[in-house]
Design a protein around this motif. Structure first.
Motif, PDB file in Angstrom:
ATOM      1  N   PHE A   1       1.847  22.068   5.307  1.00  0.00           N
ATOM      2  CA  PHE A   1       2.972  21.366   5.904  1.00  0.00           C
ATOM      3  C   PHE A   1       4.132  21.252   4.907  1.00  0.00           C
ATOM      4  O   PHE A   1       5.303  21.464   5.261  1.00  0.00           O
ATOM      5  CB  PHE A   1       2.523  19.988   6.371  1.00  0.00           C
ATOM      6  CG  PHE A   1       3.600  19.166   7.017  1.00  0.00           C
ATOM      7  CD1 PHE A   1       4.432  19.704   7.988  1.00  0.00           C
ATOM      8  CD2 PHE A   1       3.789  17.836   6.656  1.00  0.00           C
ATOM      9  CE1 PHE A   1       5.432  18.943   8.599  1.00  0.00           C
ATOM     10  CE2 PHE A   1       4.783  17.075   7.254  1.00  0.00           C
ATOM     11  CZ  PHE A   1       5.601  17.628   8.212  1.00  0.00           C
ATOM     12  N   LEU A   2       3.823  20.942   3.659  1.00  0.00           N
ATOM     13  CA  LEU A   2       4.854  20.842   2.637  1.00  0.00           C
ATOM     14  C   LEU A   2       5.493  22.188   2.350  1.00  0.00           C
ATOM     15  O   LEU A   2       6.681  22.280   2.025  1.00  0.00           O
ATOM     16  CB  LEU A   2       4.254  20.266   1.343  1.00  0.00           C
ATOM     17  CG  LEU A   2       3.889  18.783   1.360  1.00  0.00           C
ATOM     18  CD1 LEU A   2       3.091  18.409   0.118  1.00  0.00           C
ATOM     19  CD2 LEU A   2       5.152  17.923   1.454  1.00  0.00           C
ATOM     20  N   SER A   3       4.689  23.251   2.484  1.00  0.00           N
ATOM     21  CA  SER A   3       5.186  24.590   2.154  1.00  0.00           C
ATOM     22  C   SER A   3       5.955  25.236   3.297  1.00  0.00           C
ATOM     23  O   SER A   3       7.007  25.865   3.082  1.00  0.00           O
ATOM     24  CB  SER A   3       3.999  25.482   1.763  1.00  0.00           C
ATOM     25  OG  SER A   3       4.430  26.788   1.463  1.00  0.00           O
ATOM     26  N   THR A   4       5.457  25.066   4.545  1.00  0.00           N
ATOM     27  CA  THR A   4       6.036  25.804   5.675  1.00  0.00           C
ATOM     28  C   THR A   4       6.618  24.915   6.766  1.00  0.00           C
ATOM     29  O   THR A   4       7.324  25.402   7.654  1.00  0.00           O
ATOM     30  CB  THR A   4       4.962  26.704   6.311  1.00  0.00           C
ATOM     31  OG1 THR A   4       3.949  25.871   6.913  1.00  0.00           O
ATOM     32  CG2 THR A   4       4.313  27.612   5.283  1.00  0.00           C
TER      33      THR A   4
ATOM     34  N   VAL B   1       3.281  12.354   5.050  1.00  0.00           N
ATOM     35  CA  VAL B   1       3.552  13.461   4.119  1.00  0.00           C
ATOM     36  C   VAL B   1       5.059  13.602   3.905  1.00  0.00           C
ATOM     37  O   VAL B   1       5.533  13.768   2.771  1.00  0.00           O
ATOM     38  CB  VAL B   1       2.955  14.780   4.643  1.00  0.00           C
ATOM     39  CG1 VAL B   1       3.365  15.946   3.726  1.00  0.00           C
ATOM     40  CG2 VAL B   1       1.441  14.694   4.724  1.00  0.00           C
ATOM     41  N   THR B   2       5.807  13.508   4.980  1.00  0.00           N
ATOM     42  CA  THR B   2       7.267  13.607   4.882  1.00  0.00           C
ATOM     43  C   THR B   2       7.839  12.492   4.021  1.00  0.00           C
ATOM     44  O   THR B   2       8.696  12.722   3.155  1.00  0.00           O
ATOM     45  CB  THR B   2       7.894  13.558   6.288  1.00  0.00           C
ATOM     46  OG1 THR B   2       7.368  14.622   7.086  1.00  0.00           O
ATOM     47  CG2 THR B   2       9.408  13.667   6.216  1.00  0.00           C
ATOM     48  N   SER B   3       7.344  11.264   4.229  1.00  0.00           N
ATOM     49  CA  SER B   3       7.818  10.130   3.447  1.00  0.00           C
ATOM     50  C   SER B   3       7.448  10.290   1.980  1.00  0.00           C
ATOM     51  O   SER B   3       8.258  10.002   1.088  1.00  0.00           O
ATOM     52  CB  SER B   3       7.214   8.839   4.005  1.00  0.00           C
ATOM     53  OG  SER B   3       7.546   7.725   3.200  1.00  0.00           O
TER      54      SER B   3
ATOM     55  N   VAL C   1       0.865  -1.175   0.000  1.00  0.00           N
ATOM     56  CA  VAL C   1       0.000   0.000   0.000  1.00  0.00           C
ATOM     57  C   VAL C   1       0.901   1.225   0.000  1.00  0.00           C
ATOM     58  O   VAL C   1       1.768   1.384   0.867  1.00  0.00           O
ATOM     59  CB  VAL C   1      -0.924   0.007   1.232  1.00  0.00           C
ATOM     60  CG1 VAL C   1      -1.772   1.271   1.257  1.00  0.00           C
ATOM     61  CG2 VAL C   1      -1.807  -1.231   1.228  1.00  0.00           C
ATOM     62  N   SER C   2       0.741   2.086  -0.961  1.00  0.00           N
ATOM     63  CA  SER C   2       1.633   3.232  -1.104  1.00  0.00           C
ATOM     64  C   SER C   2       1.405   4.242   0.017  1.00  0.00           C
ATOM     65  O   SER C   2       0.361   4.275   0.673  1.00  0.00           O
ATOM     66  CB  SER C   2       1.400   3.909  -2.458  1.00  0.00           C
ATOM     67  OG  SER C   2       0.113   4.504  -2.477  1.00  0.00           O
ATOM     68  N   ASP C   3       2.414   5.092   0.210  1.00  0.00           N
ATOM     69  CA  ASP C   3       2.284   6.167   1.194  1.00  0.00           C
ATOM     70  C   ASP C   3       1.121   7.085   0.836  1.00  0.00           C
ATOM     71  O   ASP C   3       0.439   7.613   1.736  1.00  0.00           O
ATOM     72  CB  ASP C   3       3.584   6.984   1.262  1.00  0.00           C
ATOM     73  CG  ASP C   3       4.707   6.225   1.954  1.00  0.00           C
ATOM     74  OD1 ASP C   3       4.400   5.276   2.695  1.00  0.00           O
ATOM     75  OD2 ASP C   3       5.878   6.595   1.752  1.00  0.00           O
ATOM     76  N   GLU C   4       0.907   7.284  -0.460  1.00  0.00           N
ATOM     77  CA  GLU C   4      -0.180   8.157  -0.893  1.00  0.00           C
ATOM     78  C   GLU C   4      -1.533   7.599  -0.459  1.00  0.00           C
ATOM     79  O   GLU C   4      -2.399   8.333   0.039  1.00  0.00           O
ATOM     80  CB  GLU C   4      -0.150   8.328  -2.412  1.00  0.00           C
ATOM     81  CG  GLU C   4      -1.193   9.294  -2.941  1.00  0.00           C
ATOM     82  CD  GLU C   4      -1.137   9.412  -4.450  1.00  0.00           C
ATOM     83  OE1 GLU C   4      -2.123   9.029  -5.097  1.00  0.00           O
ATOM     84  OE2 GLU C   4      -0.099   9.872  -4.961  1.00  0.00           O
ATOM     85  N   VAL C   5      -1.730   6.277  -0.641  1.00  0.00           N
ATOM     86  CA  VAL C   5      -2.986   5.644  -0.226  1.00  0.00           C
ATOM     87  C   VAL C   5      -3.144   5.732   1.281  1.00  0.00           C
ATOM     88  O   VAL C   5      -4.222   6.062   1.804  1.00  0.00           O
ATOM     89  CB  VAL C   5      -3.042   4.180  -0.701  1.00  0.00           C
ATOM     90  CG1 VAL C   5      -4.246   3.468  -0.094  1.00  0.00           C
ATOM     91  CG2 VAL C   5      -3.086   4.116  -2.221  1.00  0.00           C
ATOM     92  N   ARG C   6      -2.079   5.452   2.029  1.00  0.00           N
ATOM     93  CA  ARG C   6      -2.162   5.494   3.495  1.00  0.00           C
ATOM     94  C   ARG C   6      -2.422   6.921   3.991  1.00  0.00           C
ATOM     95  O   ARG C   6      -3.171   7.137   4.954  1.00  0.00           O
ATOM     96  CB  ARG C   6      -0.883   4.930   4.110  1.00  0.00           C
ATOM     97  CG  ARG C   6      -0.790   3.413   3.961  1.00  0.00           C
ATOM     98  CD  ARG C   6       0.330   2.840   4.801  1.00  0.00           C
ATOM     99  NE  ARG C   6       1.648   3.200   4.244  1.00  0.00           N
ATOM    100  CZ  ARG C   6       2.783   3.107   4.919  1.00  0.00           C
ATOM    101  NH1 ARG C   6       2.778   2.723   6.182  1.00  0.00           N
ATOM    102  NH2 ARG C   6       3.929   3.422   4.338  1.00  0.00           N
ATOM    103  N   LEU C   7      -1.823   7.909   3.299  1.00  0.00           N
ATOM    104  CA  LEU C   7      -2.073   9.297   3.669  1.00  0.00           C
ATOM    105  C   LEU C   7      -3.528   9.667   3.410  1.00  0.00           C
ATOM    106  O   LEU C   7      -4.180  10.320   4.234  1.00  0.00           O
ATOM    107  CB  LEU C   7      -1.134  10.229   2.908  1.00  0.00           C
ATOM    108  CG  LEU C   7      -1.379  11.734   3.107  1.00  0.00           C
ATOM    109  CD1 LEU C   7      -1.255  12.108   4.583  1.00  0.00           C
ATOM    110  CD2 LEU C   7      -0.408  12.551   2.248  1.00  0.00           C
ATOM    111  N   TRP C   8      -4.026   9.235   2.266  1.00  0.00           N
ATOM    112  CA  TRP C   8      -5.426   9.529   1.936  1.00  0.00           C
ATOM    113  C   TRP C   8      -6.350   8.923   3.001  1.00  0.00           C
ATOM    114  O   TRP C   8      -7.305   9.579   3.448  1.00  0.00           O
ATOM    115  CB  TRP C   8      -5.752   8.978   0.549  1.00  0.00           C
ATOM    116  CG  TRP C   8      -7.149   9.306   0.091  1.00  0.00           C
ATOM    117  CD1 TRP C   8      -8.243   8.493   0.125  1.00  0.00           C
ATOM    118  CD2 TRP C   8      -7.590  10.543  -0.459  1.00  0.00           C
ATOM    119  NE1 TRP C   8      -9.335   9.148  -0.362  1.00  0.00           N
ATOM    120  CE2 TRP C   8      -8.971  10.411  -0.724  1.00  0.00           C
ATOM    121  CE3 TRP C   8      -6.967  11.762  -0.731  1.00  0.00           C
ATOM    122  CZ2 TRP C   8      -9.733  11.440  -1.279  1.00  0.00           C
ATOM    123  CZ3 TRP C   8      -7.727  12.794  -1.284  1.00  0.00           C
ATOM    124  CH2 TRP C   8      -9.087  12.635  -1.554  1.00  0.00           C
TER     125      TRP C   8
END
Length: 553
Positions: free
Chosen positions: A97-100, A114-116, A69-76
């Motif tokens: 979070f990605l921006s600041t 998100v970091t991963s 299961v990808s990080d994207e799926v787990r994040l979603w």
């Protein structure tokens, strides 16, 4: 393509790849974009590519996408758990979070994902992947929170992407999907407004993360509180929110934006259209998504007429059903151009009807899907801007159809003249002062049966046409009519004169002829209405003209 055994290698769609891998279609789109080794299409079309099943399975096994299961799926999934239906708020928190680096609104597990995700792909790709997943989710749930990928594709196709130095504006930009799609060229000035603060925040952060530092998105109600009153854009794109009766008409009644006419309470879409047009620079264009009903509703006739009369409306495109996120009803693209002071008024509006295409099918029309309609032909009592209506009329062979109707009417008239029987007065032994028998008695004797076509004779001693003819007599109709006025054949009441079968047949022939006469009269009335309507339509649109000798004298 064939496998080692010589059998044809099956081709599958992106949706089928998603089912095999246990991911969404958005994830498959991301794989295609991010991984240069993803299998190239082996068939299909650019809109609906097909892939080799064997190649896809090999790639999935190599990437272990079918098991992990990808990080994207787990994040979603984590965002769903934390934010519920407020996924736009979740996306905004991820983008912030990605921006600041500020994990505002994100729990530690989501922040770690998100970091991963950002380590394995650029921040732009990470955000774009989540946007595509949100679009897919909105499509499946019937939500109007975001422009669908299909709507975006259509707007980009017909609007084109803005050129270097151009200004692009979307007054109802949502999370910025349309705005960023048409304004992705370097040097393009991007401006937007969105009533939902979370969506506006995410759109601005997404623009920054994808390198669009010149994009500015303001939060607020564009109709009631225009954040860009002096902005004039080269290209305005918009998929207006679904407008109810409270779009602000009462407080905006004298607003200067309604230069084509004040929209009614029921025509909020035409308020959005005029707002977009008010922000269009001379020589610039507006491309706006409109419900199909705005093309013909009575309330909007005056505004439609002004659009046509002034040469502002240049094109209407009917898109296939299923293009919009929340329903399968076709929607329209209205393309407007604000004339420059020295521009000549166009002579026509281009109508394109793609409703017969698949939602992911070609957007370039074939010859029978497009027609240029003269302005004068649009300025009638309805000002109907439905493309299919005008394309049908343009391909109509009025003369051939009218001539065919005339010939059929003449045939019906000739037949009618021979059908109506000559009847004489009944006197003496020809009168019907005779014994009668009920339908119930005939049924008990096994002389009749009843089916969907009504009662019919089962005996050579009873003529069916004679039977049915007398069932329609005034006395039987009266017996068979209920107190409420409903007519039904009542076997206990209807009665038939007793008569020798040879005499029955004489009556039966006449009853059968009268039945055919009535049917032909009904057909003649229908043909007459069609012929008159066709002739009137042809005369008023120039397809038909009177003969030189038709002076009326």
């Amino acid at each position: 393509m064939r496998d080692e055994a010589g059998a044809a290698d099956p081709l599958i769609t992106g949706a089928e790849i998603a089912r095999i891998a246990g991911v969404t279609r958005a994830a498959v789109s991301n794989w295609r974009r991010r991984h240069t080794d993803f299998p190239a299409p082996a068939g299909g079309s650019p809109g609906t590519p097909l892939f080799s099943l064997a190649d896809v399975r090999t790639w999935l096994a190599t990437q272990r996408k079918s098991h992990d299961v990808s990080d994207e799926v787990r994040l979603w999934q984590a965002l769903r758990a934390s934010f519920g239906d407020d996924m736009i708020g979740g996306l905004a928190s991820v983008a912030e979070f990605l921006s600041t680096g500020n994990p505002s609104g994100l729990d530690s597990a989501a922040a770690a994902l998100v970091t991963s995700l950002a380590k394995n792909a650029s921040t732009a790709h990470a955000v774009d992947g989540l946007v595509e997943r949100f679009q897919d989710s909105a499509r499946r749930s019937g939500s109007d929170q975001v422009s669908s990928a299909r709507i975006t594709r259509a707007v980009v196709h017909f609007a084109g992407r803005a050129t270097d130095g151009a200004t692009v504006f979307d007054p109802a930009c949502g999370i910025g999907v349309l705005l960023m799609a048409v304004g992705d060229a370097d040097g393009t000035v991007v401006r937007g407004q969105e009533i939902d603060p979370a969506a506006a925040r995410f759109a601005g952060l997404r623009a920054d993360l994808t390198g669009r530092t010149d994009a500015v998105i303001q939060a607020g109600d564009s109709l009631r509180a225009d954040a860009w009153p002096s902005l004039r854009a080269d290209l305005v794109v918009c998929e207006p929110p679904i407008s109810g009766p409270d779009w602000g008409r009462e407080e905006l009644l004298l607003d200067a934006r309604w230069e084509l006419g004040t929209p009614s309470k029921a025509e909020g879409e035409l308020a959005w259209l005029q707002h977009c047009y008010a922000h269009t620079a001379p020589g610039g264009r507006t491309v706006i998504v409109m419900p199909a009903s705005t093309a013909y509703r009575k309330a909007g006739r005056r505004i439609r007429a002004e659009l046509v009369r002034r040469g502002i409306l240049v094109q209407v495109v009917a898109l296939p059903g299923g293009v919009a996120s929340s329903h399968s009803v076709p929607v329209l693209l209205w393309i407007l151009r604000r004339p420059k002071s020295d521009d000549a008024t166009p002579s026509h509006v281009r109508m394109i009807d793609l409703t017969g295409n698949e939602p992911d099918g070609p957007l370039e029309p074939t010859g029978d899907q497009v027609v240029d309609v003269p302005l004068i032909d649009l300025l009638d009592e309805t000002v109907d801007l439905t493309p299919g209506h005008h394309i049908h009329r343009s391909t109509h062979d009025f003369r051939a159809e009218y001539q065919s109707l005339r010939e059929e009417i003449e045939q019906q008239l000739h037949a009618l003249g021979t059908l109506l029987p000559a009847l004489r007065e009944g006197v003496g032994e020809d009168s019907l002062d005779t014994a009668t028998v009920s339908l119930a008695e005939l049924s008990r004797a096994g002389l009749i049966e009843t089916d969907a076509g009504g009662p019919h004779s089962t005996s050579p001693q009873l003529d069916t046409d004679y039977l049915r003819g007398f069932l329609q007599s005034v006395s039987n109709v009266r017996r068979s009519t209920s107190a409420s006025g409903t007519h039904r054949v009542d076997a206990r009441a209807a009665r038939i004169p007793q008569m020798a079968v040879t005499d029955q047949r004489r009556y039966g022939v006449v009853f059968r002829t009268l039945q055919e006469f009535e049917e032909r009269m009904t057909k003649l009335a229908e043909l007459g209405q069609r012929a008159a309507a066709l002739a009137r339509d042809g005369l008023t649109n120039g397809a038909l003209v009177p003969h030189a000798g038709d002076s009326g004298e």
